[in-house]
Design an enzyme around this catalytic site. Structure first.
Site, PDB file in Angstrom:
ATOM      1  N   ASP A 551       0.735  -1.008   0.128  1.00 20.89           N
ATOM      2  CA  ASP A 551       0.061   0.082   0.030  1.00 20.89           C
ATOM      3  C   ASP A 551       0.871   1.250   0.075  1.00 20.89           C
ATOM      4  O   ASP A 551       1.959   1.137   0.828  1.00 20.89           O
ATOM      5  CB  ASP A 551      -0.835  -0.034   1.313  1.00 20.89           C
ATOM      6  CG  ASP A 551      -2.061   1.202   1.079  1.00 20.89           C
ATOM      7  OD1 ASP A 551      -3.111   0.918   0.755  1.00 20.89           O
ATOM      8  OD2 ASP A 551      -1.488   2.179   1.491  1.00 20.89           O
ATOM      9  N   ILE A 552       0.754   2.256  -0.870  1.00 28.69           N
ATOM     10  CA  ILE A 552       1.425   3.343  -0.688  1.00 28.69           C
ATOM     11  C   ILE A 552       1.319   4.212   0.283  1.00 28.69           C
ATOM     12  O   ILE A 552       0.060   4.532   0.434  1.00 28.69           O
ATOM     13  CB  ILE A 552       1.293   4.100  -2.286  1.00 28.69           C
ATOM     14  CG1 ILE A 552       1.463   3.517  -3.550  1.00 28.69           C
ATOM     15  CG2 ILE A 552       1.790   5.594  -2.152  1.00 28.69           C
ATOM     16  CD1 ILE A 552       1.121   4.008  -4.792  1.00 28.69           C
ATOM     17  N   HIS A 564      -4.548  14.984  -8.714  1.00 25.16           N
ATOM     18  CA  HIS A 564      -4.726  13.558  -9.138  1.00 25.16           C
ATOM     19  C   HIS A 564      -4.049  13.354 -10.263  1.00 25.16           C
ATOM     20  O   HIS A 564      -3.538  12.000 -10.243  1.00 25.16           O
ATOM     21  CB  HIS A 564      -6.263  13.493  -9.438  1.00 25.16           C
ATOM     22  CG  HIS A 564      -7.038  13.429  -8.385  1.00 25.16           C
ATOM     23  ND1 HIS A 564      -7.348  12.378  -7.349  1.00 25.16           N
ATOM     24  CD2 HIS A 564      -7.953  14.460  -7.673  1.00 25.16           C
ATOM     25  CE1 HIS A 564      -8.149  12.719  -6.593  1.00 25.16           C
ATOM     26  NE2 HIS A 564      -8.412  13.798  -6.521  1.00 25.16           N
ATOM     27  N   ASP A 568      -1.785   9.967 -10.377  1.00 22.63           N
ATOM     28  CA  ASP A 568      -1.790   8.962 -11.255  1.00 22.63           C
ATOM     29  C   ASP A 568      -0.367   8.564 -11.784  1.00 22.63           C
ATOM     30  O   ASP A 568      -0.134   7.405 -12.245  1.00 22.63           O
ATOM     31  CB  ASP A 568      -2.661   9.317 -12.524  1.00 22.63           C
ATOM     32  CG  ASP A 568      -4.216   9.408 -12.328  1.00 22.63           C
ATOM     33  OD1 ASP A 568      -4.557   8.892 -11.313  1.00 22.63           O
ATOM     34  OD2 ASP A 568      -4.911  10.031 -12.972  1.00 22.63           O
ATOM     35  N   ARG A 583      10.433 -11.596 -10.845  1.00 20.59           N
ATOM     36  CA  ARG A 583      10.766 -12.486 -11.926  1.00 20.59           C
ATOM     37  C   ARG A 583       9.678 -12.580 -12.967  1.00 20.59           C
ATOM     38  O   ARG A 583       8.761 -12.130 -12.973  1.00 20.59           O
ATOM     39  CB  ARG A 583      11.030 -13.897 -11.344  1.00 20.59           C
ATOM     40  CG  ARG A 583      11.949 -14.020 -10.062  1.00 20.59           C
ATOM     41  CD  ARG A 583      11.822 -15.521  -9.578  1.00 20.59           C
ATOM     42  NE  ARG A 583      10.542 -15.769  -9.033  1.00 20.59           N
ATOM     43  CZ  ARG A 583      10.062 -17.016  -8.482  1.00 20.59           C
ATOM     44  NH1 ARG A 583      10.806 -17.819  -8.497  1.00 20.59           N
ATOM     45  NH2 ARG A 583       8.724 -17.130  -8.155  1.00 20.59           N
ATOM     46  N   ASP A 584      10.252 -13.130 -14.168  1.00 19.20           N
ATOM     47  CA  ASP A 584       9.342 -13.127 -15.215  1.00 19.20           C
ATOM     48  C   ASP A 584       7.874 -13.928 -14.905  1.00 19.20           C
ATOM     49  O   ASP A 584       6.941 -13.642 -15.498  1.00 19.20           O
ATOM     50  CB  ASP A 584       9.934 -13.859 -16.527  1.00 19.20           C
ATOM     51  CG  ASP A 584      10.913 -12.949 -17.088  1.00 19.20           C
ATOM     52  OD1 ASP A 584      10.951 -11.599 -16.887  1.00 19.20           O
ATOM     53  OD2 ASP A 584      11.635 -13.425 -17.843  1.00 19.20           O
ATOM     54  N   GLU A 594      -4.806   2.501  -4.474  1.00 22.07           N
ATOM     55  CA  GLU A 594      -3.218   2.556  -4.087  1.00 22.07           C
ATOM     56  C   GLU A 594      -2.731   1.286  -3.598  1.00 22.07           C
ATOM     57  O   GLU A 594      -1.564   1.327  -3.076  1.00 22.07           O
ATOM     58  CB  GLU A 594      -2.767   3.461  -3.215  1.00 22.07           C
ATOM     59  CG  GLU A 594      -3.326   3.415  -1.666  1.00 22.07           C
ATOM     60  CD  GLU A 594      -4.598   4.125  -1.476  1.00 22.07           C
ATOM     61  OE1 GLU A 594      -4.900   4.505  -0.187  1.00 22.07           O
ATOM     62  OE2 GLU A 594      -5.380   4.438  -2.477  1.00 22.07           O
ATOM     63  N   ARG A 614      14.111  -5.544  -1.532  1.00 20.53           N
ATOM     64  CA  ARG A 614      14.468  -5.066  -2.850  1.00 20.53           C
ATOM     65  C   ARG A 614      13.192  -4.186  -3.227  1.00 20.53           C
ATOM     66  O   ARG A 614      13.304  -2.826  -4.042  1.00 20.53           O
ATOM     67  CB  ARG A 614      14.672  -6.050  -3.885  1.00 20.53           C
ATOM     68  CG  ARG A 614      15.816  -6.687  -3.844  1.00 20.53           C
ATOM     69  CD  ARG A 614      16.320  -7.018  -5.321  1.00 20.53           C
ATOM     70  NE  ARG A 614      15.239  -8.241  -5.936  1.00 20.53           N
ATOM     71  CZ  ARG A 614      15.147  -9.430  -5.660  1.00 20.53           C
ATOM     72  NH1 ARG A 614      15.905 -10.010  -4.582  1.00 20.53           N
ATOM     73  NH2 ARG A 614      14.172 -10.188  -6.228  1.00 20.53           N
TER      74      ARG A 614
END
Length: 721
Positions: A551-552, A564, A568, A583-584, A594, A614
């Site tokens: 959560d930001i 806003h 965005d 990873r892929d 958010e 990370r």
């Protein structure tokens, strides 16, 4: 500032209200999180759109009477109570030779004035008299008008499709009638479209009403004000465009006057205030509400007074002036009780409860809010309950009552998911129906062309018997025609495949960030048990899957401070950074607002802590830039493995695990943000731990049931406000 506010946007007095209790309660959420409660109440009562008189046959004896009614009607714009008195006196002393049209016109105008004064029962009784008189006299114009309003009764009994079908059957008859009838028919179409969420259709009807105004026999200015007010409310509550709503109210006020038309003027001010509030121009919004309240009280307009007071209370809550919020909420409740309007009273009671709780009277305030929640629960108000839960949780958090806040946030999340799934099912069914209709249309077209070819072939066969050369030419032309049809059919099929691809993409992707959405993850998890059983999990931990919920931090502050568009930008940049560290085979989703979710299948639990570290570093180490403007951004996370600590998934499945990760995230929020909490393993048998762990993570930690990992984010040189 509160995460959510609630504001009543009062519809014009032409939105029918009564004590019959036929009410539809619509909650519409704006982009900023502001809740707008749109009260659309449609009982069996005829109330004219701005009391525009119906043009009917004019008798010589009626000239003076019609002129008198019109004079009182215009006067009532400035003095509603005196207008009622004069019309009631006129009704009691009608001359014996007064025509039916004059009697109908008088009842129309009087019913509208009675409703504006809050005298709903008297207005209802007049409608019965009006309808009976119209049927007795077989007045075609009025009967068509009544049939238009019957659409709302049809809606309440059988739903939107039946109501729209009812109006469709009236279309041909309406076209034969006066401009007033066509204006009201467009209004009914607009209201049903608005309620269904078909906002483009509603706007189209409102624009048609603006065109029809020029043809109305009188009171064009009042009709123009009303229509612009409806357009501004549509932009605000439906299309979520506060800027255009504000511009529409400017158009309305440009032709308005508080002195000559206070009723329409006050309703425009209330919508204008709501638009300003959504634009974060809170003090300007409060000024508009105060002006509206003064006019409503001076002119005796109780519904407008209750709406203005509700919005004033909410605005003071936003401004954290809780004492004034309390007083305005109490005044709003008092007016709603006089009107016997239970919905308005319960909405105002939420504001009162919040105002008291923020002043330290928590039990008293919470009891009031819970009473409103129970009312909305009994009256199909799930969206209202979801919004109120968010408000109450914010209050608990500000009071340091984190356990209570967490419980409410879980309830809110469950309701949000339920509403989300219901809306998604509705939208999916709608898209599928539209696609099927398009397919059927194409099939019918191709079948028609195929039949045409068969007919041509029969004719060619007969012609070949007569003229061989001519038949050869026709066959060649038919071949060319078939080839052209084949080319066209191939092109159409390619276009349909492309459309299907686009629909499939938008169904599983978030349009802003391009990440997978919640729906795509739920679809993936629906096949999880079968997929895991068929896979061979190796390694000392069995390579469980891992979920990281993020959560930001202070995202609302970012929106409030920089706007806003910057919010965005932050969402898109967070999505880009998250994709760069996984990873892929990992899946990154925008979980909602958010919130983001990382799903890392077949992970080594020992490596998950490194991944979380990370993620925190990638987001929080380098400041986000918007042009030359630095935006500090960090995230808080909760993470867990599935299966967790060898607990069978029939006991702790992915949904339960995600619920635990959400509690871990919330734990990080309460301990300062910019960090992550993860669950390493259980320290007691799962039979003892799971019941507590899935409901109260803090209690489970305190009782030493679970081992928790804390990962700190990078140090911040500038703290968030």
């Amino acid at each position: 500032m509160m995460d959510f506010g609630q504001q009543f946007v009062i519809q014009n007095s032409t939105l029918l209200r009564s004590d019959h209790g036929k009410k539809d309660f619509f909650l519409l959420q704006s982009e900023s999180g502001l809740r707008v409660i749109l009260q659309l109440i449609l009982p069996i009562i005829f109330l004219l759109l701005l009391s525009i008189a119906l043009p009917g046959p004019v008798h010589a004896a009626d000239d003076a009477l019609a002129q008198k009614i019109h004079q009182i009607q215009d006067f009532s714009d400035r003095n509603n109570e005196e207008g009622i008195k004069q019309l009631q006196q006129l009704k009691q002393n009608l001359p014996p030779n007064a025509s039916a049209q004059a009697r109908l016109n008088l009842i129309e105008v009087l019913s509208g004035l009675l409703y504006d004064a809050g005298r709903v029962k008297e207005a209802n009784a007049l409608y019965d008299e009006y309808k009976s008189l119209a049927q007795q006299l077989n007045d075609k114009e009025t009967l068509v008008l009544i049939s238009i309003f019957d659409a709302f009764d049809v809606y309440e009994k059988s739903g939107f499709d039946a109501a729209n079908e009812h109006l469709d059957k009236l279309a041909a008859e309406v076209e034969k009638r006066s401009s007033v009838v066509r204006y009201r028919y467009a209004w009914a179409r607009a209201q049903l479209s608005f309620a269904q969420g078909k906002f483009d259709g509603a706007l189209k009807q409102y624009l048609l009403m603006l065109d029809l105004i020029e043809q109305l026999p009188r009171r064009q200015l009042q009709a123009r004000m009303y229509t612009w007010q409806q357009i501004s409310n549509l932009y605000l509550s439906g299309l979520k465009d506060a800027k255009k709503s504000y511009e529409a109210t400017t158009e309305a006020l440009a032709v308005s006057s508080a002195l000559t038309m206070p009723k329409a003027y006050v309703e425009i001010l209330i919508v204008r205030g709501a638009a300003l509030s959504q634009l974060k121009r809170n003090h300007e919004a409060l000024k508009e509400y105060d002006t509206a309240l003064g006019i409503a009280r001076q002119e005796g307009l109780p519904f407008a007074e209750a709406a203005a007071l509700f919005n004033i209370a909410d605005q003071y809550l936003i401004l954290k002036d809780y004492r004034r919020a309390e007083q305005a909420a109490r005044d709003s409740i008092a007016v709603s009780e006089r009107l016997e309007d239970k919905f308005s009273k319960m909405g105002a009671q939420v504001n009162l409860g919040l105002a008291l709780a923020y002043q330290g009277k928590i039990k008293q305030g919470v009891d009031l809010v819970n009473e409103s929640i129970e009312f909305f629960r009994k009256n199909s108000g799930k969206q209202a309950i979801e919004s109120i839960n968010g408000e109450l949780a914010a209050m608990y958090e500000s009071a340091g009552m984190y356990k209570e806040a967490l419980v409410l946030m879980h309830e809110k999340q469950a309701l949000s998911e339920e509403l989300y799934q219901a809306e998604q099912a509705k939208e999916s069914a709608k898209l599928q129906e539209e696609f099927n209709a398009e397919q059927r249309k194409k099939q019918i077209e191709l079948l028609g062309k195929d039949n045409a070819l068969k007919d041509a072939d029969i004719r060619n066969h007969r012609l070949r018997q007569m003229v061989t050369l001519l038949a050869s030419i026709i066959a060649a032309l038919a071949g060319c025609f078939i080839y052209m049809l084949y080319r066209r059919s191939k092109k159409l099929n390619a276009q349909l495949r492309e459309m299907n691809t686009q629909l499939e993409f938008h169904a599983v992707r978030d349009p802003l960030t391009g990440l997978h959405n919640r729906r795509s993850f739920i679809t993936l998890m629906s096949t999880r048990v079968a997929r895991v059983e068929n896979e061979r999990r190796e390694g000392p931990y069995g390579n469980p899957d891992c979920m990281i919920l993020l959560d930001i931090d202070h995202f609302k502050h970012i929106n409030d401070t920089w706007g806003h568009s910057v919010g965005d930008m932050v969402l898109k940049e967070v999505a880009t950074r998250l994709r760069s560290v996984v990873r892929d085979e990992d899946m990154v989703m925008r979980w909602g607002g958010e919130e983001f979710l990382i799903f890392s299948p077949k992970s080594n639990p020992e490596q998950i802590t490194n991944l979380v570290e990370r993620v925190l570093r990638t987001i929080g180490e380098d400041t986000f830039m918007h042009g030359n403007l630095p935006i500090p951004v960090t995230v808080t996370a909760g993470f867990i493995s599935v299966p967790f600590s060898d607990v069978p998934e029939d006991i702790c499945d992915w949904e339960r695990a995600l619920q635990i990760a959400d509690m871990a995230l919330y734990l990080g929020k309460t301990h300062g943000r910019n960090r992550a909490y993860g669950l390493a393993k259980l320290l007691v048998p799962h039979e003892d731990a799971i019941p507590t762990l899935t409901h109260d993570l803090a209690a489970a930690i305190k009782q030493n049931m679970v081992e928790v990992i804390e990962v700190l984010g990078p140090p911040q040189t500038q703290a968030h406000v």
